[in-house]
Motif scaffolding. Structure first.
Motif, PDB file in Angstrom:
ATOM      1  N   PRO A  13     -17.042  33.106  49.829  1.00 15.14           N
ATOM      2  CA  PRO A  13     -15.615  32.821  50.006  1.00 15.14           C
ATOM      3  C   PRO A  13     -14.779  34.079  49.794  1.00 15.14           C
ATOM      4  O   PRO A  13     -15.186  35.006  49.092  1.00 15.14           O
ATOM      5  CB  PRO A  13     -15.329  31.781  48.912  1.00 15.14           C
ATOM      6  CG  PRO A  13     -16.399  32.000  47.887  1.00 15.14           C
ATOM      7  CD  PRO A  13     -17.609  32.442  48.643  1.00 15.14           C
ATOM      8  N   THR A  14     -13.620  34.101  50.410  1.00 16.07           N
ATOM      9  CA  THR A  14     -12.702  35.226  50.246  1.00 16.07           C
ATOM     10  C   THR A  14     -11.276  34.730  50.417  1.00 16.07           C
ATOM     11  O   THR A  14     -11.024  33.824  51.215  1.00 16.07           O
ATOM     12  CB  THR A  14     -12.994  36.346  51.265  1.00 16.07           C
ATOM     13  OG1 THR A  14     -11.979  37.352  51.161  1.00 16.07           O
ATOM     14  CG2 THR A  14     -13.045  35.823  52.690  1.00 16.07           C
ATOM     15  N   ASN A  15     -10.360  35.316  49.661  1.00 17.14           N
ATOM     16  CA  ASN A  15      -8.949  34.957  49.774  1.00 17.14           C
ATOM     17  C   ASN A  15      -8.229  35.787  50.830  1.00 17.14           C
ATOM     18  O   ASN A  15      -7.046  35.567  51.093  1.00 17.14           O
ATOM     19  CB  ASN A  15      -8.245  35.143  48.420  1.00 17.14           C
ATOM     20  CG  ASN A  15      -8.766  34.171  47.377  1.00 17.14           C
ATOM     21  OD1 ASN A  15      -9.091  33.027  47.694  1.00 17.14           O
ATOM     22  ND2 ASN A  15      -8.865  34.622  46.132  1.00 17.14           N
ATOM     23  N   GLU A  16      -8.939  36.737  51.396  1.00 19.27           N
ATOM     24  CA  GLU A  16      -8.361  37.604  52.418  1.00 19.27           C
ATOM     25  C   GLU A  16      -8.895  37.205  53.791  1.00 19.27           C
ATOM     26  O   GLU A  16      -9.928  36.545  53.894  1.00 19.27           O
ATOM     27  CB  GLU A  16      -8.745  39.059  52.156  1.00 19.27           C
ATOM     28  CG  GLU A  16      -8.238  39.622  50.851  1.00 19.27           C
ATOM     29  CD  GLU A  16      -8.703  41.052  50.652  1.00 19.27           C
ATOM     30  OE1 GLU A  16      -7.838  41.932  50.487  1.00 19.27           O
ATOM     31  OE2 GLU A  16      -9.924  41.275  50.677  1.00 19.27           O
ATOM     32  N   ILE A  20     -10.497  41.821  56.873  1.00 21.11           N
ATOM     33  CA  ILE A  20     -10.213  42.713  55.745  1.00 21.11           C
ATOM     34  C   ILE A  20     -11.390  42.717  54.774  1.00 21.11           C
ATOM     35  O   ILE A  20     -11.855  43.775  54.338  1.00 21.11           O
ATOM     36  CB  ILE A  20      -8.930  42.279  55.005  1.00 21.11           C
ATOM     37  CG1 ILE A  20      -7.737  42.260  55.970  1.00 21.11           C
ATOM     38  CG2 ILE A  20      -8.666  43.189  53.814  1.00 21.11           C
ATOM     39  CD1 ILE A  20      -7.389  43.611  56.555  1.00 21.11           C
ATOM     40  N   SER A  21     -11.881  41.536  54.448  1.00 18.97           N
ATOM     41  CA  SER A  21     -12.975  41.424  53.471  1.00 18.97           C
ATOM     42  C   SER A  21     -14.212  42.200  53.895  1.00 18.97           C
ATOM     43  O   SER A  21     -14.867  42.848  53.074  1.00 18.97           O
ATOM     44  CB  SER A  21     -13.350  39.949  53.276  1.00 18.97           C
ATOM     45  OG  SER A  21     -12.276  39.221  52.760  1.00 18.97           O
ATOM     46  N   ARG A  26     -17.907  45.670  48.355  1.00 20.02           N
ATOM     47  CA  ARG A  26     -18.350  44.624  47.425  1.00 20.02           C
ATOM     48  C   ARG A  26     -18.595  43.309  48.158  1.00 20.02           C
ATOM     49  O   ARG A  26     -19.609  42.641  47.937  1.00 20.02           O
ATOM     50  CB  ARG A  26     -17.299  44.441  46.326  1.00 20.02           C
ATOM     51  CG  ARG A  26     -17.708  43.466  45.242  1.00 20.02           C
ATOM     52  CD  ARG A  26     -16.680  43.446  44.127  1.00 20.02           C
ATOM     53  NE  ARG A  26     -17.051  42.530  43.063  1.00 20.02           N
ATOM     54  CZ  ARG A  26     -16.344  42.350  41.966  1.00 20.02           C
ATOM     55  NH1 ARG A  26     -15.233  43.043  41.764  1.00 20.02           N
ATOM     56  NH2 ARG A  26     -16.739  41.494  41.045  1.00 20.02           N
ATOM     57  N   TRP A  27     -17.655  42.927  49.030  1.00 19.11           N
ATOM     58  CA  TRP A  27     -17.827  41.674  49.768  1.00 19.11           C
ATOM     59  C   TRP A  27     -18.956  41.807  50.784  1.00 19.11           C
ATOM     60  O   TRP A  27     -19.770  40.894  50.941  1.00 19.11           O
ATOM     61  CB  TRP A  27     -16.530  41.290  50.482  1.00 19.11           C
ATOM     62  CG  TRP A  27     -16.613  39.922  51.108  1.00 19.11           C
ATOM     63  CD1 TRP A  27     -16.264  38.738  50.527  1.00 19.11           C
ATOM     64  CD2 TRP A  27     -17.109  39.600  52.419  1.00 19.11           C
ATOM     65  NE1 TRP A  27     -16.514  37.694  51.396  1.00 19.11           N
ATOM     66  CE2 TRP A  27     -17.030  38.196  52.562  1.00 19.11           C
ATOM     67  CE3 TRP A  27     -17.609  40.355  53.471  1.00 19.11           C
ATOM     68  CZ2 TRP A  27     -17.430  37.536  53.722  1.00 19.11           C
ATOM     69  CZ3 TRP A  27     -18.021  39.701  54.632  1.00 19.11           C
ATOM     70  CH2 TRP A  27     -17.927  38.304  54.751  1.00 19.11           C
TER      71      TRP A  27
END
Length: 203
Positions: A13-16, A20-21, A26-27
């Motif tokens: 999951p990502t909030n971006e 971008i992620s 790291r992602w």
């Protein structure tokens, strides 16, 4: 996992926005680790991941997509797909995976059995692309029948030994498009090829 209908299920999951992620190491690292574990469990194969190699792949890919990024905003959707191909090119240039066992849950004549490391890396690039395309363009890419053709995978593996740019064309082929095999990893050449293919020929 060749079904790309819900690509986000196989990514962290990502909030971006994903575009971008995926540009954050790291992602990117976490995504590839998760994807490899999920797909490895599905096909019945254990992989060793070389994390320094993965970091180098990430850096090369970032540089490559920035170098060819088009100024024309109308080319943005095409470039998303092209960027996924560049990602695959960097993966196949120095594979960060090594299969520690033969896949147990797939047919002997499948792509996963033939080349498990290349199979995982290719599907990762397709999955990231599908998730980003869904977010950005409400598009739902799917794989073409070529995905299940072992001859295509054999050709892919053989040709990248001569020219790793072939990886970009292979991913485009898997998404149902006709690559520009002369210069598959040059975005400007790809656009010119698509224009020429779409231009009606004189009778």
């Amino acid at each position: 996992m060749s079904d790309l209908s819900h690509p986000e299920y196989h990514l962290p999951p990502t909030n971006e926005p994903l575009r971008i992620s995926v540009r954050r190491l790291r992602w990117f690292r976490a995504a590839f680790q998760k994807f490899t574990q999920d797909l490895g469990a599905e096909i019945g194969c254990v992989f060793h991941l070389d994390e320094p190699k993965l970091a180098e792949i990430f850096v090369r890919w970032l540089r490559a997509i920035e170098r060819q990024k088009p100024a024309d905003k109308s080319a943005r959707k095409d470039y998303f797909e092209f960027a996924a191909g560049l990602m695959l090119r960097e993966f196949t240039a120095d594979l960060p995976l090594k299969a520690l066992s033969a896949p147990r849950n797939v047919a002997a004549d499948s792509a996963a059995a033939f080349w498990p490391e290349g199979y995982v890396c290719t599907l990762f690039c397709l999955t990231v692309h599908a998730a980003a395309a869904e977010q950005e363009f409400h598009d739902h890419p799917d794989v073409a029948p070529a995905f299940d053709d072992l001859r295509q995978w054999w050709s892919f593996r053989e040709n990248i030994r001569q020219d790793n740019g072939f990886s970009v064309g292979f991913l485009q082929l898997l998404l149902g498009h006709q690559p520009n095999w002369a210069m598959p990893d040059v975005f400007r050449a790809r656009l010119q090829h698509e224009i020429s293919e779409a231009t009606p020929r004189p009778v």
